[in-house]
Motif scaffolding. Sequence first.
Motif, PDB file in Angstrom:
ATOM      1  N   ASP A 196       0.821  -1.008   0.115  1.00  0.00           N
ATOM      2  CA  ASP A 196       0.056  -0.212  -0.228  1.00  0.00           C
ATOM      3  C   ASP A 196       1.003   1.130  -0.032  1.00  0.00           C
ATOM      4  OD1 ASP A 196      -3.042   0.701   0.099  1.00  0.00           O
ATOM      5  OD2 ASP A 196      -2.465   1.763   1.560  1.00  0.00           O
ATOM      6  N   THR A 197       1.829   1.077   0.391  1.00  0.00           N
ATOM      7  CA  THR A 197       3.017   2.381   0.255  1.00  0.00           C
ATOM      8  C   THR A 197       3.278   2.648  -1.050  1.00  0.00           C
ATOM      9  OG1 THR A 197       4.053   1.892   2.524  1.00  0.00           O
ATOM     10  CG2 THR A 197       5.400   2.948   0.989  1.00  0.00           C
ATOM     11  N   ILE A 198       3.438   1.418  -2.110  1.00  0.00           N
ATOM     12  CA  ILE A 198       3.538   1.565  -3.368  1.00  0.00           C
ATOM     13  C   ILE A 198       2.392   2.256  -4.049  1.00  0.00           C
ATOM     14  CG2 ILE A 198       3.841   0.180  -5.547  1.00  0.00           C
ATOM     15  CD1 ILE A 198       5.617  -1.948  -4.072  1.00  0.00           C
ATOM     16  N   TYR A 199       1.108   1.812  -3.453  1.00  0.00           N
ATOM     17  CA  TYR A 199      -0.150   2.206  -4.008  1.00  0.00           C
ATOM     18  C   TYR A 199      -0.247   3.642  -3.934  1.00  0.00           C
ATOM     19  CZ  TYR A 199      -5.055   2.373  -4.868  1.00  0.00           C
ATOM     20  OH  TYR A 199      -6.591   2.608  -5.400  1.00  0.00           O
ATOM     21  N   ALA A 200       0.253   4.168  -2.667  1.00  0.00           N
ATOM     22  CA  ALA A 200      -0.032   5.624  -2.179  1.00  0.00           C
ATOM     23  C   ALA A 200       0.789   6.320  -3.040  1.00  0.00           C
ATOM     24  CB  ALA A 200       0.323   5.420  -0.825  1.00  0.00           C
ATOM     25  N   THR A 230       2.155   6.760   3.984  1.00  0.00           N
ATOM     26  CA  THR A 230       3.624   6.323   4.336  1.00  0.00           C
ATOM     27  C   THR A 230       4.307   6.655   3.066  1.00  0.00           C
ATOM     28  OG1 THR A 230       2.904   4.073   3.448  1.00  0.00           O
ATOM     29  CG2 THR A 230       3.181   4.431   5.930  1.00  0.00           C
ATOM     30  N   ALA A 231       3.559   6.834   2.046  1.00  0.00           N
ATOM     31  CA  ALA A 231       4.551   7.372   0.834  1.00  0.00           C
ATOM     32  C   ALA A 231       4.936   8.859   0.721  1.00  0.00           C
ATOM     33  CB  ALA A 231       3.426   7.163  -0.379  1.00  0.00           C
ATOM     34  N   GLY A 255      11.521  -3.611 -10.268  1.00  0.00           N
ATOM     35  CA  GLY A 255      10.762  -2.752 -11.284  1.00  0.00           C
ATOM     36  C   GLY A 255      10.258  -1.603 -10.988  1.00  0.00           C
ATOM     37  N   LEU A 256      10.193  -1.390  -9.664  1.00  0.00           N
ATOM     38  CA  LEU A 256       9.201  -0.073  -9.232  1.00  0.00           C
ATOM     39  C   LEU A 256      10.065   1.106  -9.431  1.00  0.00           C
ATOM     40  CD1 LEU A 256       6.962   1.009  -7.461  1.00  0.00           C
ATOM     41  CD2 LEU A 256       8.566   0.896  -5.497  1.00  0.00           C
ATOM     42  N   ASP A 257       9.332   2.231 -10.080  1.00  0.00           N
ATOM     43  CA  ASP A 257       9.699   3.534 -10.160  1.00  0.00           C
ATOM     44  C   ASP A 257       8.503   4.380  -9.204  1.00  0.00           C
ATOM     45  OD1 ASP A 257      10.429   6.149 -10.786  1.00  0.00           O
ATOM     46  OD2 ASP A 257      10.224   5.926 -12.760  1.00  0.00           O
ATOM     47  N   ILE A 258       8.875   5.044  -8.268  1.00  0.00           N
ATOM     48  CA  ILE A 258       8.021   5.457  -7.439  1.00  0.00           C
ATOM     49  C   ILE A 258       7.384   6.961  -7.965  1.00  0.00           C
ATOM     50  CG2 ILE A 258       8.689   4.448  -5.111  1.00  0.00           C
ATOM     51  CD1 ILE A 258       9.860   7.307  -4.416  1.00  0.00           C
ATOM     52  N   ASP A 259       7.990   7.452  -8.936  1.00  0.00           N
ATOM     53  CA  ASP A 259       7.681   8.443  -9.721  1.00  0.00           C
ATOM     54  C   ASP A 259       6.754   8.287 -10.852  1.00  0.00           C
ATOM     55  OD1 ASP A 259       8.626  10.264  -7.742  1.00  0.00           O
ATOM     56  OD2 ASP A 259      10.852   9.820  -8.645  1.00  0.00           O
ATOM     57  N   ASP A 260       6.391   7.088 -11.280  1.00  0.00           N
ATOM     58  CA  ASP A 260       5.677   6.643 -12.460  1.00  0.00           C
ATOM     59  C   ASP A 260       4.358   6.065 -11.868  1.00  0.00           C
ATOM     60  OD1 ASP A 260       4.541   5.461 -14.346  1.00  0.00           O
ATOM     61  OD2 ASP A 260       6.265   4.804 -15.429  1.00  0.00           O
ATOM     62  N   PRO A 261       3.297   6.617 -11.675  1.00  0.00           N
ATOM     63  CA  PRO A 261       2.161   6.310 -11.204  1.00  0.00           C
ATOM     64  C   PRO A 261       1.670   4.868 -11.780  1.00  0.00           C
ATOM     65  CG  PRO A 261       1.935   8.710 -11.327  1.00  0.00           C
ATOM     66  CD  PRO A 261       3.225   8.162 -12.207  1.00  0.00           C
ATOM     67  N   LYS A 307       3.332   2.760 -13.299  1.00  0.00           N
ATOM     68  CA  LYS A 307       4.217   1.547 -12.756  1.00  0.00           C
ATOM     69  C   LYS A 307       3.735   1.198 -11.558  1.00  0.00           C
ATOM     70  CE  LYS A 307       7.508  -1.126 -13.753  1.00  0.00           C
ATOM     71  NZ  LYS A 307       7.254  -2.136 -14.824  1.00  0.00           N
ATOM     72  N   CYS A 308       3.562   2.153 -10.814  1.00  0.00           N
ATOM     73  CA  CYS A 308       3.248   1.845  -9.222  1.00  0.00           C
ATOM     74  C   CYS A 308       1.824   0.996  -9.233  1.00  0.00           C
ATOM     75  CB  CYS A 308       2.913   3.298  -8.384  1.00  0.00           C
ATOM     76  SG  CYS A 308       4.248   3.972  -8.035  1.00  0.00           S
ATOM     77  N   LEU A 309       1.113   1.330  -9.847  1.00  0.00           N
ATOM     78  CA  LEU A 309      -0.366   0.625 -10.114  1.00  0.00           C
ATOM     79  C   LEU A 309      -0.140  -0.618 -10.617  1.00  0.00           C
ATOM     80  CD1 LEU A 309      -3.392   0.596  -9.699  1.00  0.00           C
ATOM     81  CD2 LEU A 309      -3.710   1.161 -11.832  1.00  0.00           C
ATOM     82  N   VAL A 310       0.499  -1.011 -11.654  1.00  0.00           N
ATOM     83  CA  VAL A 310       0.829  -2.375 -12.202  1.00  0.00           C
ATOM     84  C   VAL A 310       1.874  -3.216 -11.079  1.00  0.00           C
ATOM     85  CG1 VAL A 310       2.381  -3.831 -13.627  1.00  0.00           C
ATOM     86  CG2 VAL A 310       1.094  -1.564 -14.366  1.00  0.00           C
ATOM     87  N   ILE A 311       2.506  -2.460 -10.357  1.00  0.00           N
ATOM     88  CA  ILE A 311       3.491  -3.352  -9.324  1.00  0.00           C
ATOM     89  C   ILE A 311       2.585  -3.669  -8.095  1.00  0.00           C
ATOM     90  CG2 ILE A 311       5.399  -3.227  -7.360  1.00  0.00           C
ATOM     91  CD1 ILE A 311       6.242  -3.627 -10.517  1.00  0.00           C
ATOM     92  N   PHE A 312       1.343  -2.760  -7.697  1.00  0.00           N
ATOM     93  CA  PHE A 312       0.651  -3.139  -6.605  1.00  0.00           C
ATOM     94  C   PHE A 312      -0.125  -4.291  -6.919  1.00  0.00           C
ATOM     95  CE2 PHE A 312      -3.857  -2.457  -5.686  1.00  0.00           C
ATOM     96  CZ  PHE A 312      -3.769  -2.611  -4.256  1.00  0.00           C
TER      97      PHE A 312
END
Length: 330
Positions: free
Chosen positions: A217-221, A236-237, A296-302, A304-309
Amino acid sequence: MTEPYDTPATAPEESPVAGRVADATDANWVDRFAPPWARPYLRLSRADRPAGTWLLLLPCWWGLGLGVVVAGGWSPLAVWIALGCAAGAFLMRGAGCTWNDLSDVKFDAAVARTKSRPLPSGQVTKRQAFAWLVFQALIAFAILLTFPPVAIALGVLSLLPVAVYPFAKRFTWWPQVFLGLAFNWGALLAYAAVTGRVDWGAGFLYVAGIAWTLFYDTIYAHQDKEDDALIGVKSTARLFGAATGKWLFGFLAATVTLAAAGIIVALVPLGATWPMLIGLVGVWGFGLHMMWQMRGLDIDDPAKCLVIFRSNRDAGLILAVTLLLSGLFA
């Protein structure tokens, strides 16, 4: 005074995607197959975005799989608990999301990703949404009443973290902890349903699930961190910022360690060697999947965050399948 979201919009029924929520996929079954009158309610329940249902269900199956081994193997009761948890997860996730949207409608209207949800976009009124919440909760409660008494008691207690979660982002930087408390309760409930008790093994699985929730959920946020900063919503994000990777690795390590501890603590005293080894293989696969997500995570790419979540369904399923199979060797 009537606010805009109190009056449902009349979207053209000839369009199969009228009212589609921004983060729903083009292939979701609600927008493709559900009758137009039902779509706003199913969107309230996130039926068009099923990842959350899986994330609520999988800890139930973790607890069930471990409990089946402790109880001596699969039984008709255990099979029913597996099916009842699946139906209950769909219904209670829907009821919880409806409650969340009722609580957050003004926040959702101010965030780009969420302003297309049924309440802020005017597809349903707050009264209609509340009636839908009650309907879902009553069906879920009817299913719960078929479970053993200890599971019924735990199910009722689960309403407390569910009720608090939508407000957590207003008073703490750690609302994901409250989500974890609610979303992983099924590990305790399902374990107790087949064993008649809650013990340390189930407790470790529960806390492992909370750590996992903090991870995903940090990834999601991170999708909403800019809008959240503007409207004053905590997460937490926002708290971790550029240090998110280090925190995620910590949550990953905690998840794997606690899940392994739960399996070992529950099964070593029983001499259940093969079920324990199968479960630990599942923990290993679970951890590898989380490591793959981080790579594969890029926290500045929404996007990508959704796909990883969403990929956390597969991560949690690895552990669920191995624990459920381990019951065949009890």
